[in-house]
Design a protein around this motif. Structure first.
Motif, PDB file in Angstrom:
ATOM      1  N   ILE A 109       0.796  -1.204   0.075  1.00  0.00           N
ATOM      2  CA  ILE A 109      -0.097   0.011   0.028  1.00  0.00           C
ATOM      3  C   ILE A 109       0.920   1.106   0.005  1.00  0.00           C
ATOM      4  CG2 ILE A 109      -1.650   1.192   1.352  1.00  0.00           C
ATOM      5  CD1 ILE A 109      -2.717  -1.259   2.371  1.00  0.00           C
ATOM      6  N   VAL A 110       0.707   2.196  -0.963  1.00  0.00           N
ATOM      7  CA  VAL A 110       1.401   3.477  -0.946  1.00  0.00           C
ATOM      8  C   VAL A 110       0.587   4.281  -0.532  1.00  0.00           C
ATOM      9  CG1 VAL A 110       2.391   5.108  -2.553  1.00  0.00           C
ATOM     10  CG2 VAL A 110       2.437   2.719  -3.122  1.00  0.00           C
ATOM     11  N   HIS A 111       0.915   5.356   0.420  1.00  0.00           N
ATOM     12  CA  HIS A 111       0.052   6.349   0.905  1.00  0.00           C
ATOM     13  C   HIS A 111      -0.372   7.337   0.161  1.00  0.00           C
ATOM     14  CE1 HIS A 111      -1.110   9.647   3.860  1.00  0.00           C
ATOM     15  NE2 HIS A 111      -1.212   8.636   4.696  1.00  0.00           N
ATOM     16  N   ARG A 112       0.605   8.012  -0.616  1.00  0.00           N
ATOM     17  CA  ARG A 112       0.309   9.096  -1.590  1.00  0.00           C
ATOM     18  C   ARG A 112      -0.042  10.636  -1.109  1.00  0.00           C
ATOM     19  NH1 ARG A 112      -3.046   7.749  -6.707  1.00  0.00           N
ATOM     20  NH2 ARG A 112      -4.748   7.721  -5.445  1.00  0.00           N
ATOM     21  N   ASP A 113      -0.099  10.499   0.109  1.00  0.00           N
ATOM     22  CA  ASP A 113      -0.502  11.878   0.536  1.00  0.00           C
ATOM     23  C   ASP A 113       0.106  12.193   2.157  1.00  0.00           C
ATOM     24  OD1 ASP A 113      -1.846  14.373   0.549  1.00  0.00           O
ATOM     25  OD2 ASP A 113      -3.665  13.589   1.619  1.00  0.00           O
ATOM     26  N   ILE A 114       1.532  11.997   2.033  1.00  0.00           N
ATOM     27  CA  ILE A 114       2.205  12.257   3.361  1.00  0.00           C
ATOM     28  C   ILE A 114       2.369  13.787   3.394  1.00  0.00           C
ATOM     29  CG2 ILE A 114       4.422  12.188   4.290  1.00  0.00           C
ATOM     30  CD1 ILE A 114       2.927   9.479   4.656  1.00  0.00           C
ATOM     31  N   LYS A 115       2.130  14.273   4.326  1.00  0.00           N
ATOM     32  CA  LYS A 115       2.057  15.841   4.466  1.00  0.00           C
ATOM     33  C   LYS A 115       2.028  15.921   6.182  1.00  0.00           C
ATOM     34  CE  LYS A 115      -2.735  16.561   3.407  1.00  0.00           C
ATOM     35  NZ  LYS A 115      -3.687  17.214   2.630  1.00  0.00           N
ATOM     36  N   PRO A 116       2.193  17.101   6.700  1.00  0.00           N
ATOM     37  CA  PRO A 116       2.476  17.558   8.117  1.00  0.00           C
ATOM     38  C   PRO A 116       0.901  17.132   8.537  1.00  0.00           C
ATOM     39  CG  PRO A 116       3.668  19.140   7.081  1.00  0.00           C
ATOM     40  CD  PRO A 116       2.826  18.573   5.937  1.00  0.00           C
ATOM     41  N   ALA A 117      -0.195  17.490   7.965  1.00  0.00           N
ATOM     42  CA  ALA A 117      -1.765  17.454   8.356  1.00  0.00           C
ATOM     43  C   ALA A 117      -1.946  15.968   8.698  1.00  0.00           C
ATOM     44  CB  ALA A 117      -2.460  18.005   7.499  1.00  0.00           C
ATOM     45  N   ASN A 118      -1.135  15.180   8.037  1.00  0.00           N
ATOM     46  CA  ASN A 118      -1.363  13.636   8.191  1.00  0.00           C
ATOM     47  C   ASN A 118      -0.423  12.587   9.003  1.00  0.00           C
ATOM     48  OD1 ASN A 118      -3.628  13.735   6.571  1.00  0.00           O
ATOM     49  ND2 ASN A 118      -2.888  13.168   4.538  1.00  0.00           N
ATOM     50  N   VAL A 119       0.179  13.464   9.864  1.00  0.00           N
ATOM     51  CA  VAL A 119       1.157  12.886  10.573  1.00  0.00           C
ATOM     52  C   VAL A 119       0.990  13.452  12.094  1.00  0.00           C
ATOM     53  CG1 VAL A 119       3.490  12.009  11.242  1.00  0.00           C
ATOM     54  CG2 VAL A 119       2.665  12.399   8.878  1.00  0.00           C
ATOM     55  N   MET A 120       0.872  12.541  13.054  1.00  0.00           N
ATOM     56  CA  MET A 120       0.480  13.018  14.395  1.00  0.00           C
ATOM     57  C   MET A 120       1.586  12.781  15.306  1.00  0.00           C
ATOM     58  SD  MET A 120      -3.328  12.839  15.355  1.00  0.00           S
ATOM     59  CE  MET A 120      -3.164  13.955  16.537  1.00  0.00           C
ATOM     60  N   LEU A 121       1.763  13.576  16.436  1.00  0.00           N
ATOM     61  CA  LEU A 121       2.911  13.373  17.354  1.00  0.00           C
ATOM     62  C   LEU A 121       1.925  13.147  18.664  1.00  0.00           C
ATOM     63  CD1 LEU A 121       5.764  13.036  18.129  1.00  0.00           C
ATOM     64  CD2 LEU A 121       6.021  15.491  18.750  1.00  0.00           C
ATOM     65  N   THR A 122       2.211  12.179  19.400  1.00  0.00           N
ATOM     66  CA  THR A 122       1.554  11.958  20.613  1.00  0.00           C
ATOM     67  C   THR A 122       2.221  12.674  21.643  1.00  0.00           C
ATOM     68  OG1 THR A 122       2.919   9.962  21.408  1.00  0.00           O
ATOM     69  CG2 THR A 122       0.679   9.559  19.901  1.00  0.00           C
ATOM     70  N   ARG A 123       1.491  12.631  22.742  1.00  0.00           N
ATOM     71  CA  ARG A 123       2.094  13.391  24.145  1.00  0.00           C
ATOM     72  C   ARG A 123       3.356  12.974  24.705  1.00  0.00           C
ATOM     73  NH1 ARG A 123      -1.028  17.580  25.831  1.00  0.00           N
ATOM     74  NH2 ARG A 123      -3.240  17.658  25.084  1.00  0.00           N
ATOM     75  N   ASP A 158      -4.588   8.989   7.781  1.00  0.00           N
ATOM     76  CA  ASP A 158      -5.227   9.473   6.568  1.00  0.00           C
ATOM     77  C   ASP A 158      -4.815   8.925   5.315  1.00  0.00           C
ATOM     78  OD1 ASP A 158      -6.955  10.396   4.780  1.00  0.00           O
ATOM     79  OD2 ASP A 158      -6.617  12.513   5.453  1.00  0.00           O
ATOM     80  N   PHE A 159      -5.191   7.480   5.034  1.00  0.00           N
ATOM     81  CA  PHE A 159      -4.922   6.624   3.679  1.00  0.00           C
ATOM     82  C   PHE A 159      -6.085   6.803   2.896  1.00  0.00           C
ATOM     83  CE2 PHE A 159      -1.731   4.902   6.722  1.00  0.00           C
ATOM     84  CZ  PHE A 159      -0.636   4.344   5.854  1.00  0.00           C
ATOM     85  N   GLY A 160      -6.568   8.121   2.872  1.00  0.00           N
ATOM     86  CA  GLY A 160      -7.834   8.336   1.913  1.00  0.00           C
ATOM     87  C   GLY A 160      -7.409   8.254   0.522  1.00  0.00           C
ATOM     88  N   ILE A 161      -6.297   8.357   0.100  1.00  0.00           N
ATOM     89  CA  ILE A 161      -6.113   8.474  -1.470  1.00  0.00           C
ATOM     90  C   ILE A 161      -5.077   7.046  -1.492  1.00  0.00           C
ATOM     91  CG2 ILE A 161      -6.633  10.709  -2.048  1.00  0.00           C
ATOM     92  CD1 ILE A 161      -3.767  11.402  -1.952  1.00  0.00           C
ATOM     93  N   ALA A 162      -4.758   6.482  -0.471  1.00  0.00           N
ATOM     94  CA  ALA A 162      -3.896   5.233  -0.657  1.00  0.00           C
ATOM     95  C   ALA A 162      -4.394   4.259  -1.924  1.00  0.00           C
ATOM     96  CB  ALA A 162      -3.785   4.616   0.660  1.00  0.00           C
ATOM     97  N   ARG A 163      -3.586   3.665  -2.404  1.00  0.00           N
ATOM     98  CA  ARG A 163      -3.805   2.458  -3.312  1.00  0.00           C
ATOM     99  C   ARG A 163      -2.714   1.324  -3.314  1.00  0.00           C
ATOM    100  NH1 ARG A 163      -6.485   4.061  -8.275  1.00  0.00           N
ATOM    101  NH2 ARG A 163      -8.210   5.461  -7.597  1.00  0.00           N
ATOM    102  N   ALA A 164      -3.127   0.210  -3.592  1.00  0.00           N
ATOM    103  CA  ALA A 164      -2.369  -0.865  -3.614  1.00  0.00           C
ATOM    104  C   ALA A 164      -1.364  -0.809  -4.870  1.00  0.00           C
ATOM    105  CB  ALA A 164      -3.139  -2.195  -3.877  1.00  0.00           C
ATOM    106  N   MET A 165      -0.153  -1.286  -4.697  1.00  0.00           N
ATOM    107  CA  MET A 165       1.045  -1.339  -5.725  1.00  0.00           C
ATOM    108  C   MET A 165       0.391  -1.998  -6.866  1.00  0.00           C
ATOM    109  SD  MET A 165       4.296  -1.277  -3.470  1.00  0.00           S
ATOM    110  CE  MET A 165       4.512  -0.435  -1.949  1.00  0.00           C
ATOM    111  N   GLY A 166       0.891  -1.622  -8.106  1.00  0.00           N
ATOM    112  CA  GLY A 166       0.273  -2.305  -9.197  1.00  0.00           C
ATOM    113  C   GLY A 166      -0.928  -1.892  -9.973  1.00  0.00           C
TER     114      GLY A 166
END
Length: 365
Positions: free
Chosen positions: A134-148, A156-164
């Protein structure tokens, strides 16, 4: 007192945690298991569109298949019905923390080493998802969290697709999916993407963590996308003198235009970052030197370095003996530049000689 909205007979929705382009995320209470969860619902105004319905369900399927500490877990999925419209929802683990976007906008300056450590967490999640196909395709600051407690979580794998997947291009959408500042060149051109596209986006995110600015800025998404395809970014150290040459090399290798000369896997990039943090040599330094990083005139696209157009299908494995041909190419380039300089100098000398001769003749007559 109004009863809280309940989904699936068990998830009581509380306040809104965030809103995006196609969904809203609520803090919710799972009455069956007695725990806090996050519930993402498709926006009601988009629920009538089959394409958004399909994309939302694809996110649920992609994320639900992944079980890793650095990926936000999906617990459940379902559908709610409002005014006869089916509204899908995803029940996820509740992450007590903030997104990288919030962190960047807070004005807090991160140590370069901490930025590198946080990027390792992203790469661990991508390494796992890529191995699952699975390729994420939308890595950006809004889609990565840092816990306390400092743990990184990719979501947010909303636009992820299977490879191939033959549909893994951006040409089917009315607008470019994915925030323009973090698009890979192949995404911007509407080409098929693979795991290496995620690594380019991760390089953009690391660049911003180190410098508090993305590698490319512009007046419009189109202008930024053009730069991803045609322009070379300045090394992060230009904006932050605390950045070491090794950190520069890691970021710049992740941002190479041609995927074949980029990092070939998340594991490869993660290994370089760990070596850098340990004070060990990093592979990117030698690799970037071999492909001409710092050895070509400013503005020379790295895409021009690829000479083997008949290469076979790309893989996620590092290319073998790919870089040992580059020094010859650089020497040839240097010889060409020397010849050009000599011609220019000769022309200037001829022009000066002509002027002096003209003045001498003028005095004679």
């Amino acid at each position: 007192m109004e009863e809280p909205r309940r989904l699936g007979g068990r998830y009581e929705l509380g306040h809104v945690l965030g809103r995006g382009g196609m969904a809203e995320v609520y803090l919710a209470h799972d009455t069956r298991l007695g725990r806090s969860v996050a519930v993402k619902t498709l926006r009601a105004d988009l629920a009538r569109d089959p394409s958004f319905q399909a994309r939302f369900r694809r996110e649920a399927q992609s994320a639900a298949s992944l079980n890793h500490p650095t990926i936000v877990a999906v617990h459940d999925t379902g559908e709610d019905h409002i005014d006869g419209v089916s509204i899908p929802y995803i029940v996820m683990e509740y992450v007590d923390g903030s997104t990288f976007r919030t962190l960047l906008h807070s004005g807090r300056k991160l140590l370069p080493e901490r930025s590198m450590e946080m990027t390792i967490g992203i790469l661990q999640g991508l390494e796992y998802s890529h191995r699952a196909g699975i390729v994420h395709r939308d890595i950006k600051p809004a889609n990565v969290m840092l816990t306390r407690n400092g743990q990184v979580k990719v979501m947010d794998f909303g636009i992820a697709r299977a490879m191939g997947d033959s549909g893994m291009t951006m040409t089917q959408t009315a607008a470019v999916i994915g925030t323009a500042q973090y698009l890979s060149p192949e995404q911007a051109k509407g080409e098929q993407v693979d795991a290496r596209s995620d690594l380019y986006s991760t390089g953009c995110l690391l660049y911003e963590l180190l410098t508090v600015r993305p590698p490319f800025v512009g007046d419009s998404p189109v202008a930024v996308a053009y730069q991803h395809v045609r322009e070379e970014p300045q090394p992060p150290s230009v904006f932050n003198p605390e950045i070491t040459p090794e950190m520069d090399a890691i970021v710049m290798r992740a941002l190479v235009k041609d995927p074949d000369y980029r990092y070939q896997s998340a594991d490869e990039m993660r290994s370089d970052i760990e070596a850098c943090l340990d004070g060990q040599p990093v592979a990117a330094t030698a690799a970037m030197g071999s492909v001409g990083y710092g050895g070509y005139p400013h503005g020379q696209p790295m895409t021009a370095l690829r000479t083997d157009s008949s290469a076979g299908p790309t893989t996620m494995l590092p290319p073998m003996n790919r870089y040992n041909e580059r020094p010859d190419r650089r020497r040839q380039k240097k010889n060409n530049n020397t010849s050009t300089i000599l011609l220019v100098v000769a022309g200037v000398l001829l022009l000066v000689s002509a002027i002096l001769i003209g003045k001498w003749l003028g005095k004679q007559f």
